[in-house]
Scaffold this motif. Structure first.
Motif, PDB file in Angstrom:
ATOM      1  N   GLY A 160       0.824  -1.209   0.000  1.00 25.26           N
ATOM      2  CA  GLY A 160       0.000   0.000   0.000  1.00 25.26           C
ATOM      3  C   GLY A 160       0.854   1.254   0.000  1.00 25.26           C
ATOM      4  O   GLY A 160       1.835   1.367  -0.734  1.00 25.26           O
ATOM      5  N   THR A 161       0.500   2.176   0.885  1.00 26.11           N
ATOM      6  CA  THR A 161       1.192   3.459   0.929  1.00 26.11           C
ATOM      7  C   THR A 161       2.604   3.340   1.479  1.00 26.11           C
ATOM      8  O   THR A 161       3.381   4.295   1.390  1.00 26.11           O
ATOM      9  CB  THR A 161       0.403   4.470   1.787  1.00 26.11           C
ATOM     10  N   GLU A 162       2.968   2.190   2.036  1.00 24.22           N
ATOM     11  CA  GLU A 162       4.309   1.985   2.584  1.00 24.22           C
ATOM     12  C   GLU A 162       5.322   1.513   1.532  1.00 24.22           C
ATOM     13  O   GLU A 162       6.504   1.378   1.825  1.00 24.22           O
ATOM     14  CB  GLU A 162       4.268   0.985   3.739  1.00 24.22           C
ATOM     15  N   GLY A 163       4.867   1.261   0.303  1.00 30.39           N
ATOM     16  CA  GLY A 163       5.761   0.791  -0.755  1.00 30.39           C
ATOM     17  C   GLY A 163       6.934   1.722  -0.989  1.00 30.39           C
ATOM     18  O   GLY A 163       8.084   1.274  -1.105  1.00 30.39           O
ATOM     19  N   ASP A 164       6.672   3.013  -1.044  1.00 30.19           N
ATOM     20  CA  ASP A 164       7.750   3.977  -1.269  1.00 30.19           C
ATOM     21  C   ASP A 164       8.722   4.004  -0.095  1.00 30.19           C
ATOM     22  O   ASP A 164       9.929   4.153  -0.279  1.00 30.19           O
ATOM     23  CB  ASP A 164       7.180   5.375  -1.505  1.00 30.19           C
ATOM     24  N   THR A 165       8.204   3.828   1.105  1.00 32.35           N
ATOM     25  CA  THR A 165       9.052   3.809   2.298  1.00 32.35           C
ATOM     26  C   THR A 165       9.985   2.601   2.271  1.00 32.35           C
ATOM     27  O   THR A 165      11.181   2.719   2.577  1.00 32.35           O
ATOM     28  CB  THR A 165       8.181   3.779   3.570  1.00 32.35           C
ATOM     29  N   VAL A 166       9.440   1.451   1.900  1.00 32.55           N
ATOM     30  CA  VAL A 166      10.246   0.234   1.811  1.00 32.55           C
ATOM     31  C   VAL A 166      11.308   0.384   0.726  1.00 32.55           C
ATOM     32  O   VAL A 166      12.473   0.025   0.927  1.00 32.55           O
ATOM     33  CB  VAL A 166       9.352  -1.005   1.560  1.00 32.55           C
ATOM     34  N   TYR A 167      10.931   0.933  -0.429  1.00 33.28           N
ATOM     35  CA  TYR A 167      11.883   1.147  -1.512  1.00 33.28           C
ATOM     36  C   TYR A 167      13.001   2.090  -1.064  1.00 33.28           C
ATOM     37  O   TYR A 167      14.185   1.830  -1.319  1.00 33.28           O
ATOM     38  CB  TYR A 167      11.178   1.709  -2.752  1.00 33.28           C
ATOM     39  N   ALA A 168      12.638   3.160  -0.378  1.00 28.42           N
ATOM     40  CA  ALA A 168      13.645   4.115   0.098  1.00 28.42           C
ATOM     41  C   ALA A 168      14.607   3.440   1.078  1.00 28.42           C
ATOM     42  O   ALA A 168      15.822   3.672   1.017  1.00 28.42           O
ATOM     43  CB  ALA A 168      12.968   5.317   0.748  1.00 28.42           C
ATOM     44  N   ALA A 169      14.091   2.596   1.957  1.00 29.80           N
ATOM     45  CA  ALA A 169      14.947   1.883   2.910  1.00 29.80           C
ATOM     46  C   ALA A 169      15.902   0.945   2.179  1.00 29.80           C
ATOM     47  O   ALA A 169      17.075   0.819   2.561  1.00 29.80           O
ATOM     48  CB  ALA A 169      14.090   1.101   3.902  1.00 29.80           C
ATOM     49  N   LEU A 170      15.428   0.306   1.127  1.00 24.96           N
ATOM     50  CA  LEU A 170      16.286  -0.567   0.325  1.00 24.96           C
ATOM     51  C   LEU A 170      17.392   0.240  -0.346  1.00 24.96           C
ATOM     52  O   LEU A 170      18.556  -0.177  -0.354  1.00 24.96           O
ATOM     53  CB  LEU A 170      15.454  -1.320  -0.717  1.00 24.96           C
TER      54      LEU A 170
END
Length: 62
Positions: A8-18
């Motif tokens: 959901g809306t956390e996809g960008d957050t996960v990508y940024a952490a990667l």
């Protein structure tokens, strides 16, 4: 196999952490990080048949 967006809306957050995890690494170090990450996530899944299906699906760029 879950192929729909499950973050959901956390996809960008996960990508940024990667991307942050890869910062400052050489190409070889980045590949090694990815390999370790795949193995760690595979361990989390824990089902060899499901993993094989996911590996097959990941090879298909469509």
């Amino acid at each position: 196999m879950i192929l729909q967006d499950n973050l959901g809306t956390e996809g960008d957050t996960v990508y940024a952490a990667l991307m942050i995890a890869h910062e400052g690494l050489s190409e070889a170090e980045s590949h090694a990080l990815n390999a370790r990450l795949v193995l760690m996530l595979a361990n989390e899944v824990g089902d060899p048949a499901r993993l094989e299906a996911l590996f097959t699906a990941a090879r298909d760029p469509a």
